[in-house]
Write a protein that holds these residues in place. Structure first.
Motif, mmCIF file in Angstrom:
data_model
loop_
_atom_site.group_PDB
_atom_site.id
_atom_site.type_symbol
_atom_site.label_atom_id
_atom_site.label_comp_id
_atom_site.label_asym_id
_atom_site.label_seq_id
_atom_site.Cartn_x
_atom_site.Cartn_y
_atom_site.Cartn_z
ATOM 1 N N TYR A 1 0.831 -1.206 0.000
ATOM 2 C CA TYR A 1 0.000 0.000 0.000
ATOM 3 C C TYR A 1 0.866 1.257 0.000
ATOM 4 O O TYR A 1 0.613 2.205 -0.741
ATOM 5 N N VAL A 2 1.900 1.243 0.823
ATOM 6 C CA VAL A 2 2.785 2.412 0.889
ATOM 7 C C VAL A 2 3.525 2.608 -0.432
ATOM 8 O O VAL A 2 3.666 3.725 -0.929
ATOM 9 N N GLN A 3 3.996 1.517 -1.039
ATOM 10 C CA GLN A 3 4.734 1.632 -2.298
ATOM 11 C C GLN A 3 3.851 2.105 -3.446
ATOM 12 O O GLN A 3 4.276 2.909 -4.273
ATOM 13 N N LYS A 4 2.604 1.631 -3.506
ATOM 14 C CA LYS A 4 1.720 1.974 -4.623
ATOM 15 C C LYS A 4 1.122 3.369 -4.483
ATOM 16 O O LYS A 4 1.057 4.128 -5.447
ATOM 17 N N ILE B 1 10.422 7.603 1.937
ATOM 18 C CA ILE B 1 9.491 6.906 2.818
ATOM 19 C C ILE B 1 9.963 5.466 2.940
ATOM 20 O O ILE B 1 9.907 4.711 1.986
ATOM 21 N N ALA B 2 10.429 5.086 4.097
ATOM 22 C CA ALA B 2 10.961 3.745 4.294
ATOM 23 C C ALA B 2 10.405 3.169 5.591
ATOM 24 O O ALA B 2 10.407 3.832 6.622
ATOM 25 N N ILE B 3 9.924 1.934 5.504
ATOM 26 C CA ILE B 3 9.416 1.234 6.680
ATOM 27 C C ILE B 3 10.541 0.373 7.234
ATOM 28 O O ILE B 3 11.044 -0.527 6.560
ATOM 29 N N GLU C 1 -7.115 5.608 5.578
ATOM 30 C CA GLU C 1 -7.534 4.734 4.489
ATOM 31 C C GLU C 1 -6.914 3.349 4.631
ATOM 32 O O GLU C 1 -7.580 2.326 4.410
ATOM 33 N N LEU C 2 -5.646 3.312 5.004
ATOM 34 C CA LEU C 2 -4.966 2.027 5.194
ATOM 35 C C LEU C 2 -5.635 1.226 6.304
ATOM 36 O O LEU C 2 -5.850 0.018 6.176
#
Length: 217
Positions: free
Chosen positions: A46-49, A57-59, A93-94
């Motif tokens: 979800y974060v990548q798309k 932005i890195a998890i 949203e997530l």
């Protein structure tokens, strides 16, 4: 032995702890484990798309804590401010999508974001930085040296970076590695953070492994 198993699993119970905290009966354990993996994959995708318009932005890691009626998901990020600025309602949203996708009405899902004080002291964030450099066709040695410079600002005691594959577009795959400081892989009391990361380039797939020696206390 320190080079043949995952350094995090090697130190569980001493300097490292589990990223999932919950209890289940033996017959339900596999279901809970698969659920955790699906949650982590869904969040990363979800974060990548949806938030790829912002670089950086890195998890770092995702911790999951389960209770009977609540599932707490803690996302550790190096630069959460960029995530919030790019999509202010992205986390809501997530959370709603995850609730609909995986959970019934009886269990509540809560997502929290925690900022890492020294992002480049985390191997996952550092691996994503190196992957971005390699995709921009920066030479492997230059990318590794730049990563080490960033790590030195995070006050770590040592770092080792290894990249394997068709380096710089060569026909034959090989392994390049570099080390700075101490990285005692066989010392159990040494707190070592580890990451294995895959990056796809125009020449093929490269594997990145990073060991960071934080402290020995």
């Amino acid at each position: 032995m320190g080079q043949k198993i995952n350094p995090l699993g090697f130190r569980l119970g001493t300097t490292q702890s589990h990223h999932s905290v919950w209890f289940a009966q033996p017959k339900n354990y596999s279901e809970g484990l698969q659920e955790d993996q699906k949650i982590r994959n869904y969040i990363k995708n979800y974060v990548q798309k949806n938030m790829k318009i912002v670089e950086g932005i890195a998890i770092a890691r995702i911790e999951i804590q389960k209770r009977i009626d609540l599932i707490q998901v803690i996302i550790y990020m190096g630069f959460p401010k960029l995530l919030i600025e790019s999509r202010p309602r992205g986390i809501e949203e997530l959370q709603m999508n995850l609730q609909k996708e995986f959970f019934c009405v009886n269990r509540k899902l809560n997502i929290a974001i925690t900022r890492i004080t020294k992002p480049y002291g985390n191997p996952t964030i550092l691996a994503e930085f190196i992957a971005g450099q390699l995709k921009n066709r920066v030479s492997v040695r230059k990318a590794m040296k730049k990563a080490i410079e960033l790590t030195e600002q995070a006050d770590t005691e040592g770092i080792q970076i290894q990249i394997a594959g068709r380096i710089n577009g060569k026909e034959i795959a090989r392994v390049e590695w570099i080390r700075e400081g101490r990285v005692p892989l066989q010392t159990i009391r040494a707190k070592i953070d580890y990451c294995s990361y895959t990056v796809r380039t125009i020449h093929g797939v490269l594997g990145i492994k990073i060991w960071i020696f934080i402290d020995s206390k």
